[in-house]
Design a protein around this motif. Sequence first.
Motif, PDB file in Angstrom:
ATOM      1  N   THR A  61       0.810  -1.218   0.000  1.00  0.00           N
ATOM      2  CA  THR A  61       0.000   0.000   0.000  1.00  0.00           C
ATOM      3  C   THR A  61       0.845   1.270   0.000  1.00  0.00           C
ATOM      4  O   THR A  61       0.295   2.362  -0.041  1.00  0.00           O
ATOM      5  N   MET A  62       2.160   1.130   0.038  1.00  0.00           N
ATOM      6  CA  MET A  62       3.034   2.301   0.097  1.00  0.00           C
ATOM      7  C   MET A  62       3.233   2.895  -1.299  1.00  0.00           C
ATOM      8  O   MET A  62       3.746   2.216  -2.189  1.00  0.00           O
ATOM      9  N   PRO A  63       2.836   4.145  -1.493  1.00  0.00           N
ATOM     10  CA  PRO A  63       3.075   4.784  -2.792  1.00  0.00           C
ATOM     11  C   PRO A  63       4.580   4.861  -3.074  1.00  0.00           C
ATOM     12  O   PRO A  63       5.372   5.188  -2.193  1.00  0.00           O
ATOM     13  N   VAL A  64       4.952   4.566  -4.289  1.00  0.00           N
ATOM     14  CA  VAL A  64       6.364   4.544  -4.666  1.00  0.00           C
ATOM     15  C   VAL A  64       7.025   5.907  -4.429  1.00  0.00           C
ATOM     16  O   VAL A  64       8.209   5.977  -4.132  1.00  0.00           O
ATOM     17  N   SER A  65       6.262   6.970  -4.498  1.00  0.00           N
ATOM     18  CA  SER A  65       6.820   8.308  -4.297  1.00  0.00           C
ATOM     19  C   SER A  65       7.388   8.503  -2.894  1.00  0.00           C
ATOM     20  O   SER A  65       8.285   9.320  -2.701  1.00  0.00           O
ATOM     21  N   LEU A  66       6.915   7.743  -1.915  1.00  0.00           N
ATOM     22  CA  LEU A  66       7.386   7.899  -0.533  1.00  0.00           C
ATOM     23  C   LEU A  66       8.763   7.295  -0.297  1.00  0.00           C
ATOM     24  O   LEU A  66       9.372   7.542   0.744  1.00  0.00           O
ATOM     25  N   VAL A  67       9.261   6.503  -1.220  1.00  0.00           N
ATOM     26  CA  VAL A  67      10.565   5.858  -1.008  1.00  0.00           C
ATOM     27  C   VAL A  67      11.625   6.383  -1.960  1.00  0.00           C
ATOM     28  O   VAL A  67      12.716   5.829  -2.041  1.00  0.00           O
ATOM     29  N   GLU A  68      11.325   7.462  -2.651  1.00  0.00           N
ATOM     30  CA  GLU A  68      12.249   7.955  -3.677  1.00  0.00           C
ATOM     31  C   GLU A  68      13.631   8.295  -3.126  1.00  0.00           C
ATOM     32  O   GLU A  68      14.628   8.032  -3.759  1.00  0.00           O
ATOM     33  N   LYS A  69      13.739   8.813  -1.948  1.00  0.00           N
ATOM     34  CA  LYS A  69      15.040   9.188  -1.390  1.00  0.00           C
ATOM     35  C   LYS A  69      15.503   8.216  -0.307  1.00  0.00           C
ATOM     36  O   LYS A  69      16.332   8.554   0.521  1.00  0.00           O
ATOM     37  N   LYS A  70      14.981   6.994  -0.354  1.00  0.00           N
ATOM     38  CA  LYS A  70      15.302   5.999   0.664  1.00  0.00           C
ATOM     39  C   LYS A  70      15.922   4.765   0.016  1.00  0.00           C
ATOM     40  O   LYS A  70      15.823   4.556  -1.182  1.00  0.00           O
ATOM     41  N   SER A  71      16.531   3.952   0.849  1.00  0.00           N
ATOM     42  CA  SER A  71      17.108   2.690   0.386  1.00  0.00           C
ATOM     43  C   SER A  71      16.089   1.572   0.585  1.00  0.00           C
ATOM     44  O   SER A  71      15.597   1.366   1.697  1.00  0.00           O
ATOM     45  N   VAL A  72      15.782   0.865  -0.495  1.00  0.00           N
ATOM     46  CA  VAL A  72      14.853  -0.261  -0.441  1.00  0.00           C
ATOM     47  C   VAL A  72      15.657  -1.537  -0.671  1.00  0.00           C
ATOM     48  O   VAL A  72      16.417  -1.637  -1.635  1.00  0.00           O
ATOM     49  N   ILE A  73      15.492  -2.486   0.236  1.00  0.00           N
ATOM     50  CA  ILE A  73      16.146  -3.793   0.095  1.00  0.00           C
ATOM     51  C   ILE A  73      15.057  -4.851   0.073  1.00  0.00           C
ATOM     52  O   ILE A  73      14.194  -4.897   0.953  1.00  0.00           O
ATOM     53  N   THR A  74      15.122  -5.708  -0.938  1.00  0.00           N
ATOM     54  CA  THR A  74      14.189  -6.830  -1.043  1.00  0.00           C
ATOM     55  C   THR A  74      14.920  -8.109  -0.648  1.00  0.00           C
ATOM     56  O   THR A  74      16.131  -8.103  -0.416  1.00  0.00           O
ATOM     57  N   LEU A  75      14.195  -9.192  -0.612  1.00  0.00           N
ATOM     58  CA  LEU A  75      14.781 -10.493  -0.302  1.00  0.00           C
ATOM     59  C   LEU A  75      15.983 -10.778  -1.203  1.00  0.00           C
ATOM     60  O   LEU A  75      17.010 -11.284  -0.742  1.00  0.00           O
ATOM     61  N   GLU A  76      15.868 -10.401  -2.477  1.00  0.00           N
ATOM     62  CA  GLU A  76      16.947 -10.651  -3.432  1.00  0.00           C
ATOM     63  C   GLU A  76      18.204  -9.850  -3.115  1.00  0.00           C
ATOM     64  O   GLU A  76      19.300 -10.231  -3.515  1.00  0.00           O
ATOM     65  N   GLY A  77      18.055  -8.737  -2.411  1.00  0.00           N
ATOM     66  CA  GLY A  77      19.191  -7.865  -2.127  1.00  0.00           C
ATOM     67  C   GLY A  77      19.883  -8.125  -0.806  1.00  0.00           C
ATOM     68  O   GLY A  77      20.831  -7.419  -0.452  1.00  0.00           O
ATOM     69  N   LEU A  78      19.453  -9.128  -0.063  1.00  0.00           N
ATOM     70  CA  LEU A  78      20.052  -9.393   1.246  1.00  0.00           C
ATOM     71  C   LEU A  78      21.417 -10.068   1.166  1.00  0.00           C
ATOM     72  O   LEU A  78      22.287  -9.820   1.991  1.00  0.00           O
ATOM     73  N   ALA A  79      21.591 -10.942   0.211  1.00  0.00           N
ATOM     74  CA  ALA A  79      22.850 -11.687   0.095  1.00  0.00           C
ATOM     75  C   ALA A  79      23.996 -10.729  -0.214  1.00  0.00           C
ATOM     76  O   ALA A  79      23.842  -9.785  -0.982  1.00  0.00           O
ATOM     77  N   SER A  80      25.156 -10.984   0.374  1.00  0.00           N
ATOM     78  CA  SER A  80      26.306 -10.108   0.149  1.00  0.00           C
ATOM     79  C   SER A  80      27.015 -10.423  -1.161  1.00  0.00           C
ATOM     80  O   SER A  80      27.749  -9.619  -1.685  1.00  0.00           O
ATOM     81  N   ALA A  81      26.810 -11.611  -1.657  1.00  0.00           N
ATOM     82  CA  ALA A  81      27.379 -12.024  -2.947  1.00  0.00           C
ATOM     83  C   ALA A  81      26.458 -13.092  -3.517  1.00  0.00           C
ATOM     84  O   ALA A  81      25.578 -13.605  -2.825  1.00  0.00           O
TER      85      ALA A  81
END
Length: 156
Positions: A61-81
């Motif tokens: 429900t979060m409008p994409v405009s609210l995260v424009e200046k923030k860091s978003v991490i998804t499940l895919e982005g958790l691994a370091s390599a």
Amino acid sequence: MSVIVLTVNGRKHRLNIDPATPLLYVLRNQLALNGPKFGCGMQQCGACMVLIDGKAQYSCTMPVSLVEKKSVITLEGLASAEDVLHPVQQSFLDEQAAQCGYCLNGMVISAVSLLNTSTHLDDLTIRKGMQHVLCRCGSQARVLRAIKRAASASDK
């Protein structure tokens, strides 16, 4: 339509999109990130969780405009390599803490969020931190063990 610049999993993306579009739809449809799931669409199940500036947040429900200046991490982005999982991901594997897997995204993201604030977690703190993720599989005891395992790995 507006140009929105998102930082997702450490990469910048320029998207021409309606600013009111839910973040979940952008992640799945424009960026092809399938870790966050559509569950209820009402911030009730936690399947859509992502980390926003290190804190677990609903993306359905979060409008994409609210995260424009923030860091978003998804499940895919958790691994370091590519072949090195995040400690929470590894502990969930080690403890076999998933069954159907639908809630898994919310469980892992919420656990990472918990560990971002403290590595010394007791059962009550973990349960409170995970209460916004709906799971009907019955794997909660293994999830609890997995989070404790990840916390102890972080202590080392």
